[in-house]
Design an enzyme around this catalytic site. Structure first.
Site, PDB file in Angstrom:
ATOM      1  N   HIS A  22     -16.769  66.244   8.960  1.00 40.22           N
ATOM      2  CA  HIS A  22     -17.458  67.534   8.989  1.00 40.22           C
ATOM      3  C   HIS A  22     -18.980  67.348   8.903  1.00 40.22           C
ATOM      4  O   HIS A  22     -19.732  68.037   9.592  1.00 40.22           O
ATOM      5  CB  HIS A  22     -16.970  68.420   7.824  1.00 40.22           C
ATOM      6  CG  HIS A  22     -15.525  68.832   7.984  1.00 40.22           C
ATOM      7  ND1 HIS A  22     -15.131  70.141   8.091  1.00 40.22           N
ATOM      8  CD2 HIS A  22     -14.397  68.101   8.091  1.00 40.22           C
ATOM      9  CE1 HIS A  22     -13.816  70.196   8.240  1.00 40.22           C
ATOM     10  NE2 HIS A  22     -13.344  68.961   8.234  1.00 40.22           N
ATOM     11  N   ASP A 122     -19.631  75.612   7.283  1.00 36.12           N
ATOM     12  CA  ASP A 122     -18.371  75.064   7.773  1.00 36.12           C
ATOM     13  C   ASP A 122     -17.386  76.234   7.942  1.00 36.12           C
ATOM     14  O   ASP A 122     -17.297  77.102   7.069  1.00 36.12           O
ATOM     15  CB  ASP A 122     -17.834  74.083   6.725  1.00 36.12           C
ATOM     16  CG  ASP A 122     -16.764  73.179   7.288  1.00 36.12           C
ATOM     17  OD1 ASP A 122     -16.976  71.964   7.277  1.00 36.12           O
ATOM     18  OD2 ASP A 122     -15.725  73.693   7.745  1.00 36.12           O
TER      19      ASP A 122
HETATM   20  C1  UDX Z   1     -11.446  65.116   9.753  1.00 36.42           C
HETATM   21  C2  UDX Z   1     -10.106  65.488  10.334  1.00 36.42           C
HETATM   22  O1  UDX Z   1      -9.182  64.487  10.170  1.00 36.42           O
HETATM   23  C3  UDX Z   1     -10.191  65.909  11.721  1.00 36.42           C
HETATM   24  O2  UDX Z   1      -8.930  66.139  12.273  1.00 36.42           O
HETATM   25  C4  UDX Z   1     -11.008  67.105  11.796  1.00 36.42           C
HETATM   26  O3  UDX Z   1     -10.993  67.587  13.088  1.00 36.42           O
HETATM   27  C5  UDX Z   1     -12.392  66.770  11.296  1.00 36.42           C
HETATM   28  O4  UDX Z   1     -12.352  66.196  10.014  1.00 36.42           O
HETATM   29  P1  UDX Z   1     -11.564  62.412  10.255  1.00 36.42           P
HETATM   30  O5  UDX Z   1     -10.164  62.253   9.844  1.00 36.42           O
HETATM   31  O6  UDX Z   1     -12.537  61.563   9.592  1.00 36.42           O
HETATM   32  O7  UDX Z   1     -12.072  63.930  10.202  1.00 36.42           O
HETATM   33  O8  UDX Z   1     -11.577  62.101  11.829  1.00 36.42           O
HETATM   34  P2  UDX Z   1     -12.587  62.415  12.962  1.00 36.42           P
HETATM   35  O9  UDX Z   1     -12.730  63.878  13.188  1.00 36.42           O
HETATM   36  O10 UDX Z   1     -12.140  61.650  14.126  1.00 36.42           O
HETATM   37  O11 UDX Z   1     -13.981  61.885  12.443  1.00 36.42           O
HETATM   38  C6  UDX Z   1     -14.225  60.555  12.122  1.00 36.42           C
HETATM   39  C7  UDX Z   1     -15.667  60.238  12.424  1.00 36.42           C
HETATM   40  O12 UDX Z   1     -15.972  58.989  11.828  1.00 36.42           O
HETATM   41  C8  UDX Z   1     -15.937  60.101  13.917  1.00 36.42           C
HETATM   42  O13 UDX Z   1     -17.154  60.727  14.241  1.00 36.42           O
HETATM   43  C9  UDX Z   1     -16.040  58.600  14.132  1.00 36.42           C
HETATM   44  O14 UDX Z   1     -16.955  58.209  15.130  1.00 36.42           O
HETATM   45  C10 UDX Z   1     -16.514  58.119  12.797  1.00 36.42           C
HETATM   46  N1  UDX Z   1     -16.041  56.740  12.566  1.00 36.42           N
HETATM   47  C11 UDX Z   1     -14.723  56.501  12.330  1.00 36.42           C
HETATM   48  C12 UDX Z   1     -16.962  55.724  12.596  1.00 36.42           C
HETATM   49  O15 UDX Z   1     -18.156  55.943  12.830  1.00 36.42           O
HETATM   50  N2  UDX Z   1     -16.512  54.462  12.368  1.00 36.42           N
HETATM   51  C13 UDX Z   1     -15.226  54.171  12.107  1.00 36.42           C
HETATM   52  O16 UDX Z   1     -14.922  53.000  11.897  1.00 36.42           O
HETATM   53  C14 UDX Z   1     -14.285  55.223  12.092  1.00 36.42           C
END
Ligand code: UDX
Length: 480
Positions: A22, A122
């Protein structure tokens, strides 16, 4: 008069939920608004602010905007609280009881400056500001950080309950196709509904929280989505029937990249990034690597983790795997690692604790993405033109993965299974057997995504409409 001709610079307060998925897109929105000449105050909890400033370059990056401010507000939790997603209900309850009245005081007393034009909260923070609170005089926008398809599903859950389609009647009911979700007829099975729907009692507090916050979206002055018309146009249209003031400005990272010199990378990490994986990728053949990451909050047991590991090694493909230090629940370190896993990983694999994901996905050595279908990861994969294998974990991810596989045809849906045989089979289906087909559809969608973020594109236009509308609000405020 001199004062009359001076234009007031709009000033926006941005406040995300304290999670990586987020904070990252909200910071991107902040940077875009700043580049468009709007002043921004970014509100974090002290905990996430500490994490963010420790592991990223945000302070330096945002220092080029003299009017930008980071501010913090307490989440009301004790310092040693783990604040992981497992504690979501605690975190929300504390925001409601402790943070809400403080935020209200801040907004009423002009704590963020008397020039504050509006706040972008948010989308799940609707409960922080009461719709009928006449003392809060600024418009409140909501930024839904999930896909439009998952938000629309939440909008429809109440009707599914009324219609007797929910609750789901056990495991054997999971593949029942839902025929009457408007705009998604016959697309979703019960297992593709947001994970909060996997309850026997529809009065479940998390399910009700999500339904209520979504229904209350229409109370926001406007709603913003990190999505674009060519991807989710028909669903966005459905949401507009309830929230007519809607801006679809995604993929935000593509929009921001287009605004920055030489496509500068913006890392808004809450963990230390290990860039060594880029060097490893440089030495792999084009399209040969499956990138594996489950985002920032997924947690799995040791058994599932080992199945993934076996599956990746058994697939015979090269793999780059992000294993966050807290990915595996209750890891005791005593488990003996079979020699073939060590050997297979040394030959064809590379692991890091946290990767520079956008750069990794953009690397030519990466040919596919095994993802948990978080919305940011999904959009990043779409822009990079990389097909996906989706192993959804929670929340919107169940819906996203269904759309990736069955609507957008950008990959395969592996939800609810992760035995080694399936992992190996799907990796090969994506990376070898159906490679051409998936690469073609992923490339086509990547083009549409990038086009939407350029002048003439729908997201570009919606973002500039948002800037214009905020500017108009600021002028109106000045004249009152
Ligand atoms: C959460 C929810 O899971 C997701 O479904 C919702 O839509 C937003 O919040 P998260 O689980 O962390 O987020 O997944 P995601 O939305 O994919 O965000 C992860 C972020 O971390 C991405 O921007 C990704 O680029 C970043 N990331 C992840 C990194 O920079 N490095 C990594 O090794 C893994």
């Amino acid at each position: 008069m001199e004062g009359e001709s001076q234009t007031q610079i709009p000033h926006v307060l941005i406040f995300p939920l304290p999670f990586q998925g987020h904070i990252n897109p909200m910071l991107k929105l902040a940077e875009l608004l700043l580049l468009a000449g709007i002043n921004v105050t970014f509100l974090n909890t002290p905990h996430s602010h500490r994490q963010l400033t420790l592991h990223s370059d945000v302070l330096l990056r945002f220092s080029r905007f003299p009017a930008f401010r980071f501010r913090t507000i307490t989440d009301g939790l004790p310092p040693d609280h783990p604040r992981t997603f497992d504690f979501f209900p605690d975190i929300i309850a504390s925001f409601e009881t402790v943070t809400k009245p403080i935020l209200r005081d801040f907004l009423i007393s002009g704590h963020f400056g008397s020039d504050l034009t509006c706040a972008i909260l948010d989308g799940l923070f609707k409960f922080l500001v009461d719709a009928d609170d006449a003392e809060i005089k600024i418009p409140i926008f909501g930024f839904r950080l999930l896909s439009a398809c998952s938000v629309w599903t939440y909008f429809c859950v109440h009707d599914l309950i009324q219609d007797g389609q929910l609750p789901i009647r056990g495991e054997e009911d999971m593949d029942r196709v839902l025929t009457n979700v408007p705009g998604m007829e016959n697309v979703l099975r019960c297992r593709d509904l947001p994970s909060a729907c996997r309850v026997t009692d529809t009065n479940d507090s998390i399910l009700q929280f999500n339904i209520k916050q979504t229904q209350r979206s229409s109370e926001f002055h406007s709603v913003i989505f990190n999505s674009f018309e060519d991807l989710e146009g028909p669903i966005l249209e459905k949401i507009r029937t309830l929230c007519p003031n809607l801006y679809a400005i995604g993929p935000l990272h593509a929009l921001l990249k287009a605004e920055l010199p030489n496509g500068t990378e913006c890392l808004n990490n809450l963990w230390d990034v290990d860039r060594s994986c880029l060097k490893w990728l440089d030495n792999q053949p084009p399209g040969s690597v499956i990138y594996v990451s489950f985002g920032s909050i997924t947690v799995m047991g040791e058994e599932k983790f080992m199945e993934f590991w076996h599956g990746l090694v058994d697939s015979g493909r090269n793999f780059l795997w992000v294993i966050r230090p807290d990915l595996v629940r209750g890891k005791n370190g005593d488990v003996e690692i079979p020699a073939e896993l060590e050997e297979g990983t040394r030959k064809r694999g590379y692991t890091v604790g946290w990767a520079p994901q956008e750069e990794v996905l953009g690397h030519e050595a990466v040919g596919g993405f095994l993802t948990h279908s978080g919305w940011n990861s999904t959009l990043e994969s779409v822009v990079a033109g990389k097909p996906m294998i989706c192993w959804s974990y929670i929340s919107d991810q169940q819906v996203n993965s269904r759309f990736v596989s069955n609507v957008w045809k950008l990959g395969l849906d592996m939800k609810d299974v992760c035995d080694r045989g399936t992992v190996a089979k799907m990796v090969n289906e994506l990376m070898v057997d159906r490679k051409e087909e998936f690469m073609r559809s992923a490339a086509a969608m990547a083009n549409l995504a990038k086009r939407s973020a350029r002048p003439g594109g729908s997201s570009y236009a919606d973002f500039h409409r948002l800037v214009q509308d905020i500017t108009t609000l600021s002028q109106l405020k000045r004249h009152h």
